[in-house]
Write a protein that holds these residues in place. Structure first.
Motif, PDB file in Angstrom:
ATOM      1  N   TYR A 152      12.220  -5.036   2.225  1.00 23.51           N
ATOM      2  CA  TYR A 152      12.445  -6.493   2.168  1.00 23.51           C
ATOM      3  C   TYR A 152      11.129  -7.230   2.002  1.00 23.51           C
ATOM      4  CZ  TYR A 152      13.033 -11.224   3.948  1.00 23.51           C
ATOM      5  OH  TYR A 152      12.969 -12.582   4.088  1.00 23.51           O
ATOM      6  N   LEU A 153      10.122  -6.859   2.803  1.00 18.96           N
ATOM      7  CA  LEU A 153       8.814  -7.512   2.706  1.00 18.96           C
ATOM      8  C   LEU A 153       8.240  -7.364   1.307  1.00 18.96           C
ATOM      9  CD1 LEU A 153       6.994  -6.434   6.008  1.00 18.96           C
ATOM     10  CD2 LEU A 153       8.253  -8.532   5.592  1.00 18.96           C
ATOM     11  N   GLU A 154       8.282  -6.158   0.764  1.00 17.96           N
ATOM     12  CA  GLU A 154       7.730  -5.922  -0.564  1.00 17.96           C
ATOM     13  C   GLU A 154       8.431  -6.773  -1.615  1.00 17.96           C
ATOM     14  OE1 GLU A 154       6.231  -1.295  -0.358  1.00 17.96           O
ATOM     15  OE2 GLU A 154       8.383  -1.672  -0.578  1.00 17.96           O
ATOM     16  N   ASP A 155       9.731  -6.857  -1.509  1.00 13.69           N
ATOM     17  CA  ASP A 155      10.531  -7.599  -2.477  1.00 13.69           C
ATOM     18  C   ASP A 155      10.282  -9.100  -2.357  1.00 13.69           C
ATOM     19  OD1 ASP A 155      12.464  -8.552  -4.215  1.00 13.69           O
ATOM     20  OD2 ASP A 155      14.166  -7.883  -3.027  1.00 13.69           O
ATOM     21  N   TYR A 156      10.549  -9.642  -1.191  1.00 14.62           N
ATOM     22  CA  TYR A 156      10.510 -11.095  -1.016  1.00 14.62           C
ATOM     23  C   TYR A 156       9.093 -11.648  -1.069  1.00 14.62           C
ATOM     24  CZ  TYR A 156      15.434 -12.141  -0.045  1.00 14.62           C
ATOM     25  OH  TYR A 156      16.791 -12.351  -0.158  1.00 14.62           O
ATOM     26  N   PHE A 157       8.158 -11.018  -0.358  1.00 14.82           N
ATOM     27  CA  PHE A 157       6.793 -11.545  -0.374  1.00 14.82           C
ATOM     28  C   PHE A 157       6.133 -11.335  -1.730  1.00 14.82           C
ATOM     29  CE2 PHE A 157       7.066 -11.829   4.262  1.00 14.82           C
ATOM     30  CZ  PHE A 157       6.374 -13.018   4.482  1.00 14.82           C
ATOM     31  N   GLY A 158       6.511 -10.270  -2.433  1.00 18.65           N
ATOM     32  CA  GLY A 158       5.994 -10.097  -3.786  1.00 18.65           C
ATOM     33  C   GLY A 158       6.409 -11.241  -4.684  1.00 18.65           C
ATOM     34  N   LYS A 159       7.672 -11.626  -4.615  1.00 16.34           N
ATOM     35  CA  LYS A 159       8.161 -12.730  -5.443  1.00 16.34           C
ATOM     36  C   LYS A 159       7.603 -14.069  -4.963  1.00 16.34           C
ATOM     37  CE  LYS A 159      12.363 -10.478  -7.121  1.00 16.34           C
ATOM     38  NZ  LYS A 159      12.016  -9.116  -6.675  1.00 16.34           N
ATOM     39  N   LEU A 160       7.457 -14.224  -3.632  1.00 16.80           N
ATOM     40  CA  LEU A 160       6.883 -15.465  -3.111  1.00 16.80           C
ATOM     41  C   LEU A 160       5.435 -15.623  -3.567  1.00 16.80           C
ATOM     42  CD1 LEU A 160       7.455 -17.944  -1.317  1.00 16.80           C
ATOM     43  CD2 LEU A 160       6.594 -16.626   0.630  1.00 16.80           C
ATOM     44  N   ALA A 161       4.669 -14.527  -3.563  1.00 20.95           N
ATOM     45  CA  ALA A 161       3.292 -14.581  -4.040  1.00 20.95           C
ATOM     46  C   ALA A 161       3.243 -14.957  -5.517  1.00 20.95           C
ATOM     47  CB  ALA A 161       2.605 -13.239  -3.812  1.00 20.95           C
ATOM     48  N   MET A 245       1.898  -3.111   2.723  1.00 22.09           N
ATOM     49  CA  MET A 245       1.861  -4.573   2.664  1.00 22.09           C
ATOM     50  C   MET A 245       0.498  -5.171   2.975  1.00 22.09           C
ATOM     51  SD  MET A 245       4.636  -6.103   1.698  1.00 22.09           S
ATOM     52  CE  MET A 245       4.223  -7.741   2.298  1.00 22.09           C
ATOM     53  N   GLY A 246      -0.464  -4.336   3.379  1.00 23.69           N
ATOM     54  CA  GLY A 246      -1.749  -4.864   3.821  1.00 23.69           C
ATOM     55  C   GLY A 246      -2.477  -5.669   2.768  1.00 23.69           C
ATOM     56  N   ALA A 247      -2.517  -5.168   1.532  1.00 28.03           N
ATOM     57  CA  ALA A 247      -3.249  -5.861   0.472  1.00 28.03           C
ATOM     58  C   ALA A 247      -2.603  -7.203   0.143  1.00 28.03           C
ATOM     59  CB  ALA A 247      -3.321  -4.980  -0.774  1.00 28.03           C
ATOM     60  N   LEU A 248      -1.279  -7.223   0.037  1.00 23.88           N
ATOM     61  CA  LEU A 248      -0.591  -8.478  -0.258  1.00 23.88           C
ATOM     62  C   LEU A 248      -0.739  -9.453   0.903  1.00 23.88           C
ATOM     63  CD1 LEU A 248       1.187 -10.265  -1.971  1.00 23.88           C
ATOM     64  CD2 LEU A 248       3.198  -9.017  -1.130  1.00 23.88           C
ATOM     65  N   ARG A 249      -0.658  -8.940   2.111  1.00 22.83           N
ATOM     66  CA  ARG A 249      -0.829  -9.786   3.299  1.00 22.83           C
ATOM     67  C   ARG A 249      -2.194 -10.474   3.272  1.00 22.83           C
ATOM     68  NH1 ARG A 249      -2.916  -8.932   8.512  1.00 22.83           N
ATOM     69  NH2 ARG A 249      -1.838 -10.097  10.166  1.00 22.83           N
ATOM     70  N   GLN A 250      -3.225  -9.715   2.964  1.00 29.11           N
ATOM     71  CA  GLN A 250      -4.569 -10.302   2.895  1.00 29.11           C
ATOM     72  C   GLN A 250      -4.684 -11.264   1.737  1.00 29.11           C
ATOM     73  OE1 GLN A 250      -6.953  -6.516   3.352  1.00 29.11           O
ATOM     74  NE2 GLN A 250      -7.980  -7.746   4.899  1.00 29.11           N
TER      75      GLN A 250
END
Length: 257
Positions: A152-161, A245-250
């Protein structure tokens, strides 16, 4: 129709219910509970056969405007019933289809993103036992909740980014909103072109339609920061979160835990 609506884009468990209530507490803005149904109008907008059929009735040049008017007629009715000039929408599921929503929304729409630490979002989703979206081939009853949460994190935060990267959104952070709300909200309403109203600091005191939103969030009064909840995860789980998720989180502005 309202030419300058507000649409909030976010992942679940990011303070969206709080932000919705804040917006609705302003005398100029009507923000109902999550709408969900705009998915159907996004489909309508993108299907050539449907567009051709509608065009044969209203004329090809009027297709987009006709679909848009139909899609947002309920938001319009809600804001008129509330006696307000603008409507807003916050439905986190729409981030998965943000290009289609951008095409559907009025051109002068103001977009607001509320961003929360992805690891804290993961903790909130995981502790609730929610399968917001079901990933993988196994039935939900047999699926691993933690793995599903990471997907879920990969999907949603990827699209949000990706959406944030377009530069069209005003971005505020849940952590700052919950910890020091007044300067954050003053800046938000200045961006929206609306005068400051003290009522937005006590949104729980205003009357709201709740829809099916989280009953815990519904009963919350005050700004209560919920930060650092990712500590509930084991070292092994944190290793997985950090790897995937670390790289996207940063990249979204959150330091390594």
């Amino acid at each position: 129709m309202c030419e300058r609506p507000i649409i909030v884009m976010a992942c679940h468990r990011s303070g969206t219910t709080l932000l919705r209530r804040i917006l609705h507490s302003h005398s100029a803005i009507a923000c109902p509970p999550e709408s969900f149904f705009l998915h159907h109008f996004m489909d309508f907008l993108s299907r050539p056969q449907s567009r051709e059929g509608l065009g044969s009735i209203v004329g090809p040049e009027a297709v987009d405007a006709t679909i848009r008017a139909a899609a947002f007629q309920y938001h319009e009715a809600f804001r008129i019933a509330q006696g307000k000039a603008r409507w807003a929408d916050k439905t986190p599921a729409y981030i998965r289809r943000w290009p289609e929503l951008v095409a559907l929304a009025p051109p002068e729409t103001q977009w607001v993103v509320i961003l929360r630490d992805p690891f804290d979002v993961a903790a909130s989703v995981y502790e609730r036992g929610w399968f917001i979206e079901h990933y993988g081939d196994r039935p939900e009853a047999e699926a691993d909740l933690f793995e599903n949460t990471v997907c879920y994190l990969e999907d949603y935060f990827g699209k949000l980014a990706d959406f944030i990267g377009t530069g069209r959104a005003y971005v505020l952070r849940y952590e700052q909103l919950a910890s020091d709300p007044e300067p954050v909200l003053r800046h938000l309403f200045q961006h929206l072109g609306e005068p400051w109203e003290p009522a937005v600091m006590t949104p729980w005191a205003s009357q709201h339609n709740f829809g099916i939103e989280d009953p815990i969030a519904r009963g919350t009064r005050g700004f209560v920061p919920s930060i650092g909840n990712w500590r509930v995860f084991s070292a092994a789980q944190m290793a997985v979160l950090t790897e995937r998720m670390g790289a996207l989180r940063q990249a979204l502005g959150y330091d390594a835990p």
